[in-house]
Motif scaffolding. Sequence first.
Motif, PDB file in Angstrom:
ATOM      1  N   ASP A  29     -13.696 -12.530 -26.561  1.00 58.17           N
ATOM      2  CA  ASP A  29     -12.489 -12.918 -27.029  1.00 58.17           C
ATOM      3  C   ASP A  29     -11.887 -13.813 -25.880  1.00 58.17           C
ATOM      4  O   ASP A  29     -10.964 -14.690 -26.234  1.00 58.17           O
ATOM      5  CB  ASP A  29     -11.617 -11.860 -27.301  1.00 58.17           C
ATOM      6  CG  ASP A  29     -12.218 -11.065 -28.577  1.00 58.17           C
ATOM      7  OD1 ASP A  29     -12.661 -11.616 -29.271  1.00 58.17           O
ATOM      8  OD2 ASP A  29     -11.610  -9.749 -28.695  1.00 58.17           O
ATOM      9  N   ALA A  30     -11.997 -13.413 -24.614  1.00 61.11           N
ATOM     10  CA  ALA A  30     -11.651 -14.215 -23.709  1.00 61.11           C
ATOM     11  C   ALA A  30     -12.233 -15.507 -23.317  1.00 61.11           C
ATOM     12  O   ALA A  30     -12.016 -16.011 -22.253  1.00 61.11           O
ATOM     13  CB  ALA A  30     -11.428 -13.249 -22.297  1.00 61.11           C
ATOM     14  N   GLY A  31     -13.205 -15.707 -24.002  1.00 63.22           N
ATOM     15  CA  GLY A  31     -13.939 -17.249 -23.943  1.00 63.22           C
ATOM     16  C   GLY A  31     -15.251 -17.376 -23.178  1.00 63.22           C
ATOM     17  O   GLY A  31     -15.901 -18.374 -23.226  1.00 63.22           O
ATOM     18  N   ALA A  32     -15.556 -16.110 -22.818  1.00 60.52           N
ATOM     19  CA  ALA A  32     -16.920 -16.130 -21.960  1.00 60.52           C
ATOM     20  C   ALA A  32     -18.091 -16.171 -23.059  1.00 60.52           C
ATOM     21  O   ALA A  32     -18.109 -15.724 -23.945  1.00 60.52           O
ATOM     22  CB  ALA A  32     -17.038 -14.879 -21.123  1.00 60.52           C
ATOM     23  N   ARG A  33     -19.307 -16.741 -22.327  1.00 63.08           N
ATOM     24  CA  ARG A  33     -20.429 -16.770 -23.181  1.00 63.08           C
ATOM     25  C   ARG A  33     -20.953 -15.319 -22.793  1.00 63.08           C
ATOM     26  O   ARG A  33     -21.015 -14.914 -21.580  1.00 63.08           O
ATOM     27  CB  ARG A  33     -21.330 -17.639 -22.429  1.00 63.08           C
ATOM     28  CG  ARG A  33     -22.936 -17.684 -23.026  1.00 63.08           C
ATOM     29  CD  ARG A  33     -23.720 -18.941 -22.500  1.00 63.08           C
ATOM     30  NE  ARG A  33     -24.923 -18.290 -22.569  1.00 63.08           N
ATOM     31  CZ  ARG A  33     -25.828 -17.979 -21.607  1.00 63.08           C
ATOM     32  NH1 ARG A  33     -25.510 -18.190 -20.307  1.00 63.08           N
ATOM     33  NH2 ARG A  33     -27.135 -17.693 -21.849  1.00 63.08           N
ATOM     34  N   VAL A  34     -21.555 -14.478 -23.637  1.00 61.41           N
ATOM     35  CA  VAL A  34     -21.906 -13.079 -23.135  1.00 61.41           C
ATOM     36  C   VAL A  34     -23.429 -13.002 -23.504  1.00 61.41           C
ATOM     37  O   VAL A  34     -23.734 -13.476 -24.565  1.00 61.41           O
ATOM     38  CB  VAL A  34     -21.273 -12.164 -24.222  1.00 61.41           C
ATOM     39  CG1 VAL A  34     -19.568 -12.048 -23.858  1.00 61.41           C
ATOM     40  CG2 VAL A  34     -21.213 -12.348 -25.567  1.00 61.41           C
ATOM     41  N   VAL A  35     -23.931 -12.252 -22.514  1.00 61.80           N
ATOM     42  CA  VAL A  35     -25.557 -11.887 -22.582  1.00 61.80           C
ATOM     43  C   VAL A  35     -25.437 -10.355 -22.744  1.00 61.80           C
ATOM     44  O   VAL A  35     -24.863  -9.635 -21.744  1.00 61.80           O
ATOM     45  CB  VAL A  35     -26.239 -12.392 -21.296  1.00 61.80           C
ATOM     46  CG1 VAL A  35     -27.710 -12.102 -21.511  1.00 61.80           C
ATOM     47  CG2 VAL A  35     -25.873 -13.951 -21.256  1.00 61.80           C
ATOM     48  N   LEU A  36     -26.188  -9.941 -23.747  1.00 59.30           N
ATOM     49  CA  LEU A  36     -25.949  -8.533 -24.030  1.00 59.30           C
ATOM     50  C   LEU A  36     -27.218  -8.044 -24.089  1.00 59.30           C
ATOM     51  O   LEU A  36     -28.295  -8.372 -24.395  1.00 59.30           O
ATOM     52  CB  LEU A  36     -25.647  -8.410 -25.629  1.00 59.30           C
ATOM     53  CG  LEU A  36     -24.452  -9.357 -26.347  1.00 59.30           C
ATOM     54  CD1 LEU A  36     -24.285  -8.962 -27.630  1.00 59.30           C
ATOM     55  CD2 LEU A  36     -23.071  -8.969 -25.404  1.00 59.30           C
ATOM     56  N   ARG A  54     -15.610 -12.179 -35.224  1.00 60.11           N
ATOM     57  CA  ARG A  54     -14.428 -12.475 -34.579  1.00 60.11           C
ATOM     58  C   ARG A  54     -14.479 -14.182 -34.480  1.00 60.11           C
ATOM     59  O   ARG A  54     -13.441 -14.420 -33.445  1.00 60.11           O
ATOM     60  CB  ARG A  54     -14.708 -11.904 -33.305  1.00 60.11           C
ATOM     61  CG  ARG A  54     -14.234 -10.330 -33.444  1.00 60.11           C
ATOM     62  CD  ARG A  54     -14.788  -9.429 -32.060  1.00 60.11           C
ATOM     63  NE  ARG A  54     -13.889  -9.368 -31.039  1.00 60.11           N
ATOM     64  CZ  ARG A  54     -13.285  -8.353 -30.978  1.00 60.11           C
ATOM     65  NH1 ARG A  54     -13.512  -7.138 -31.931  1.00 60.11           N
ATOM     66  NH2 ARG A  54     -12.277  -8.031 -30.191  1.00 60.11           N
ATOM     67  N   GLY A  55     -15.430 -14.500 -34.792  1.00 58.24           N
ATOM     68  CA  GLY A  55     -15.388 -16.015 -34.571  1.00 58.24           C
ATOM     69  C   GLY A  55     -16.046 -16.783 -33.380  1.00 58.24           C
ATOM     70  O   GLY A  55     -15.963 -18.082 -32.834  1.00 58.24           O
ATOM     71  N   VAL A  56     -16.938 -15.943 -32.607  1.00 56.44           N
ATOM     72  CA  VAL A  56     -17.441 -16.341 -31.445  1.00 56.44           C
ATOM     73  C   VAL A  56     -18.797 -16.990 -32.040  1.00 56.44           C
ATOM     74  O   VAL A  56     -19.581 -16.654 -32.709  1.00 56.44           O
ATOM     75  CB  VAL A  56     -17.964 -15.186 -30.817  1.00 56.44           C
ATOM     76  CG1 VAL A  56     -18.753 -15.782 -29.408  1.00 56.44           C
ATOM     77  CG2 VAL A  56     -16.863 -14.171 -30.360  1.00 56.44           C
ATOM     78  N   PRO A  57     -18.884 -18.152 -31.400  1.00 50.95           N
ATOM     79  CA  PRO A  57     -19.942 -19.046 -31.906  1.00 50.95           C
ATOM     80  C   PRO A  57     -21.372 -18.616 -31.336  1.00 50.95           C
ATOM     81  O   PRO A  57     -21.338 -17.808 -30.176  1.00 50.95           O
ATOM     82  CB  PRO A  57     -19.805 -20.393 -31.428  1.00 50.95           C
ATOM     83  CG  PRO A  57     -18.656 -20.278 -30.393  1.00 50.95           C
ATOM     84  CD  PRO A  57     -17.933 -19.073 -30.564  1.00 50.95           C
ATOM     85  N   LEU A  58     -22.416 -18.793 -32.089  1.00 55.51           N
ATOM     86  CA  LEU A  58     -23.753 -18.417 -31.737  1.00 55.51           C
ATOM     87  C   LEU A  58     -24.011 -18.872 -30.508  1.00 55.51           C
ATOM     88  O   LEU A  58     -24.877 -17.950 -29.729  1.00 55.51           O
ATOM     89  CB  LEU A  58     -24.685 -19.015 -32.709  1.00 55.51           C
ATOM     90  CG  LEU A  58     -25.110 -17.896 -33.852  1.00 55.51           C
ATOM     91  CD1 LEU A  58     -26.207 -18.499 -34.882  1.00 55.51           C
ATOM     92  CD2 LEU A  58     -25.450 -16.537 -33.446  1.00 55.51           C
ATOM     93  N   GLY A  59     -23.753 -19.895 -30.238  1.00 54.43           N
ATOM     94  CA  GLY A  59     -24.210 -20.590 -28.709  1.00 54.43           C
ATOM     95  C   GLY A  59     -23.541 -19.945 -27.627  1.00 54.43           C
ATOM     96  O   GLY A  59     -23.894 -20.037 -26.432  1.00 54.43           O
TER      97      GLY A  59
END
Length: 226
Positions: A29-36, A54-59
């Motif tokens: 949500d705060a803009g980070a690219r996340v690695v799970l 939540r609208g986070v792009p796949l990229g």
Amino acid sequence: MATDFAGKTALITGAGRGIGRAIALGLADAGARVVLLARTAGQLDETRALLRERGVPLGRISLVPADLADEEDRDRAAAAVLATGRVDILVNNAATVEPLGPTIGIASADVRLAFEINVVAPAALTAAVLPGMLDAVWGRVVNISSGIVAAPAGMVYRPGGVDTAMQAWIRQQDPERIGALHERFNRNFAEGTLITPEHSAAALLAHLAGDDTGAIWDVSTAPVGA
Ligand SMILES: NC(=O)c1ccc[n+]([C@@H]2O[C@H](COP(=O)([O-])OP(=O)(O)OC[C@H]3O[C@@H](n4cnc5c(N)ncnc54)[C@H](OP(=O)(O)O)[C@@H]3O)[C@@H](O)[C@H]2O)c1
């Protein structure tokens, strides 16, 4: 304080559910690219689906199924993550609460496994991501802990700063290697703040006379004038 992690990459271990998932959602949500990262691919998929809702792009989402207890798998996962770029934020969240139950009967293999997941893996992942953070002159490493550290089930004794071979060995190390520890340990010695092993032991013995357990006993709070 508003946070903006746009352009940052966050690796969150144990992001398939629970606290790790919530941290991943917040960072995204705060803009980070996340690695799970977690073992259960299906749960990582669920976290990804929530991120997409939540609208986070796949990229900005990567999944890394891996078992942090397995050194080879862990190293493979770390290498795969770093191959896609620097990690700016590492959240060491994955953990096991096992082995639970009476100390009698606990298998050393289970203790070893817990240390591998809860201690070795966070240290190894930190070492892997640190070079990139140092190059970038920015980075955050968070180790998720627990209130249990302040109230352990067993007795934990903090012996104080004691004038022993261990202290002397640390003082002799190259400051380049041990950083601020060198200055601190040499200062403590020079200022005469170290206590003797006998002082420390006397404080422990004074505690042993009582009934308390499940506590952190600190030599500085010992009920003796030793
Ligand atoms: N919940 C609490 O009340 C509480 C209180 C204090 C501290 N904490 C700490 O908060 C953190 C998260 O706890 P939680 O309650 O969210 O736990 P949780 O719901 O059990 O989630 C743990 C996460 O860690 C992953 N994980 C466990 N073992 C792993 C392994 N070997 N390799 C890779 N991933 C692994 C799990 O996924 P897989 O099983 O799919 O691998 C899962 O995604 C932990 O560090 C815990 O000690 C929790």
